[in-house]
Design an enzyme around this catalytic site. Structure first.
Site, PDB file in Angstrom:
ATOM      1  N   CYS A 173       2.374  69.014  55.972  1.00 54.87           N
ATOM      2  CA  CYS A 173       3.818  68.855  56.058  1.00 54.87           C
ATOM      3  C   CYS A 173       4.204  67.441  55.649  1.00 54.87           C
ATOM      4  O   CYS A 173       4.731  66.647  56.444  1.00 54.87           O
ATOM      5  CB  CYS A 173       4.279  69.166  57.486  1.00 54.87           C
ATOM      6  SG  CYS A 173       6.057  69.352  57.647  1.00 54.87           S
ATOM      7  N   ARG A 189     -19.388  53.416  45.186  1.00 58.78           N
ATOM      8  CA  ARG A 189     -19.119  54.792  44.781  1.00 58.78           C
ATOM      9  C   ARG A 189     -19.914  55.209  43.553  1.00 58.78           C
ATOM     10  O   ARG A 189     -20.036  56.404  43.268  1.00 58.78           O
ATOM     11  CB  ARG A 189     -17.624  54.958  44.522  1.00 58.78           C
ATOM     12  CG  ARG A 189     -17.143  54.398  43.220  1.00 58.78           C
ATOM     13  CD  ARG A 189     -15.638  54.356  43.125  1.00 58.78           C
ATOM     14  NE  ARG A 189     -15.097  53.327  44.001  1.00 58.78           N
ATOM     15  CZ  ARG A 189     -13.863  53.354  44.505  1.00 58.78           C
ATOM     16  NH1 ARG A 189     -13.045  54.351  44.225  1.00 58.78           N
ATOM     17  NH2 ARG A 189     -13.443  52.386  45.290  1.00 58.78           N
TER      18      ARG A 189
END
Length: 477
Positions: A389, A317
């Site tokens: 949700c 990264r």
């Protein structure tokens, strides 16, 4: 006496004196505020990016990727050269892979690691020289190995006895000799700043140290395989070099033992070097990490009287993470009283765990700033959450934004270049965002935005393009 921090505020988080400021350790090098107060990346305003490409949006600063790639290569090459050696650097495709990103890192002198048939296909589609590719993975399929051998991949990092026999058979049928590295579990594992040393680590990757000599002996017996070196990886998001030094000692000892059977040109020390996601993160500069690791390897080689092999590293990264920023639009703002003394403002945005799974998967921490404007309002404690949700659908667990944050504001989350797009999903039938590159005032799409029509076309129960289009229009109203 000053009051202690509120219990639901992380100890490392402090209310900023300026909730509009951009920490240069976290944001791309080009990030700044324009004359109107909007965030600007690569010379392009966040407002312009929203207008052209919509939100959520992955924004990637091309120059920042290139700068980090050049810096990593220079750091390890210089460190090796001081000992009369050489180093190579691989970009970890799993962090973020598009054909353009592959071209950028290759142009800056890096090689590329892939760990699936799909990642291999992307690298080859980008025009990568197969000899500059490394192929990782603990369960490479027969067809994937066939594709790698046919393409002429520079090295396959073998991970099991079964894979060795499988790869040997593929290479023999093709009439070629495939170079391989052997992945080793050194018994050193980096967890933040602590190291756990055991004889056999309980994980799926690689071979235990004691098992490597017979494995290498078997590879050397097979005429279709060529053993070129050892590979080890001790972890990810690592801020210091101590764990690498401990791992290097064990690897070099094994390397020296195996030299009795023939030359071993390469030693891959892995990587996983960390980046800053919040103001609390302060990783060592890559130059210090490179010097620490290479010096340790060189010392171990000198003690044993052996030549320093060519070294390989995988910064992960560290090449692409800081170059990425995700833009969201705030939808609802909800103050929530969590204690008698503390109110947290929930800022709901139009993305979430589908475009950044790391907070839900790992409890990863991120930062945030308003991107569409600046504000003089005092900072308020916020939690940036998604539209999914799920109560665990959190983008930024705890941050301070101006107290007047409102619906329609652009919210930017930095350090999202790595493992956000690559881990994205279509949870709740949410189309994945576009990836846009910015450079010198220009923006262009690297990966187009997915649409609801795209998702419905994969559903064999959708009866016609007309029905798909109608369903998509009703979904977006």
């Amino acid at each position: 006496m000053s009051a202690s921090p509120a219990p639901l505020v992380p100890e490392w988080l402090r209310a900023p004196s300026d909730a509009n400021a951009l920490d240069g350790a976290i944001w791309p090098g080009s990030a700044r505020r324009d004359g109107d107060g909007a965030l600007e990346i690569g010379g392009v305003s966040a407002l312009q990016l929203r207008e052209r490409f919509g939100t959520p949006l992955y924004v990637l600063d091309e120059d920042d990727v290139r700068v980090h790639a050049r810096r990593a290569l220079a750091a390890f090459s210089d460190a090796a050269a001081r000992h009369g050696g050489r180093a190579r650097v691989y970009y970890a495709g799993k962090a973020l892979l598009t054909t353009d990103v592959v071209r950028w890192v290759l142009e800056e002198g890096l090689r590329v690691d892939v760990c699936s048939a799909g990642e291999l296909a992307v690298a080859l589609a980008a025009g990568a020289d197969p000899a500059l590719l490394g192929f990782h993975g603990n369960n490479k399929s027969g067809p994937a190995l066939e594709r790698a051998v046919d393409a002429g991949v520079g090295s396959v990092i073998v991970d099991s006895a079964i894979e060795i026999e499988r790869l040997s058979a593929v290479a023999e049928r093709r009439g070629v000799v495939q170079p391989v590295l052997v992945r080793v579990r050194t018994g050193v594992h980096a967890e933040t700043h602590a190291f756990l040393a055991t004889a056999h680590e309980d994980q799926k990757f690689g071979f235990a140290l004691d098992d490597v000599p017979p494995v290498v002996a078997r590879i050397r017996e097979l005429p279709s395989l060529h053993f070129t070196g050892l590979h080890a990886h001790i972890g990810s998001q690592i801020f210091e070099a101590d764990g690498f030094r401990a791992s290097a000692a064990r690897l070099v000892e094994l390397h020296a033992e195996l030299l009795a059977g023939g030359d071993i040109p390469l030693l891959n020390l892995g990587g996983g070097f960390g980046i800053a996601y919040t103001a609390a993160d302060r990783p060592l500069p890559i130059e210090e990490i490179a010097t620490g690791i290479v010096d340790a390897v060189a010392d171990e080689c000198a003690v044993r009287g052996i030549r320093l092999p060519e070294l390989a590293f995988e910064p992960g990264r560290a090449i692409v993470g800081q170059a990425g920023v995700t833009l969201y639009e705030a939808g609802t703002i909800k103050p929530v009283r969590v204690t008698d003394d503390l109110t947290r403002v929930y800022v709901s945005v139009d993305g979430g765990m589908s475009d950044n799974a790391r907070p839900a998967l790992y409890g990863a921490q991120y930062s945030a700033r308003l991107a569409s404007r600046v504000s003089d309002e005092p900072p308020a404690l916020v939690r940036v959450v998604g539209h999914h949700c799920e109560s665990g659908d959190i983008v930024v667990d705890a941050e301070y934004l101006p107290g007047d944050v409102a619906p329609g504001d652009l919210v930017a989350v930095p350090a999202t270049g790595a493992y956000c797009f690559s881990l994205s999903s279509t949870y709740n039938y949410t189309p994945r965002p576009a990836v846009v590159a910015v450079r010198e005032g220009e923006a262009r799409v690297l990966v187009r935005r997915e649409t609801i029509e795209d998702l419905l076309r994969r559903d064999t129960g959708a009866h016609s393009d007309e029905g798909i289009s109608m369903a998509a229009r009703s979904e977006t109203k």
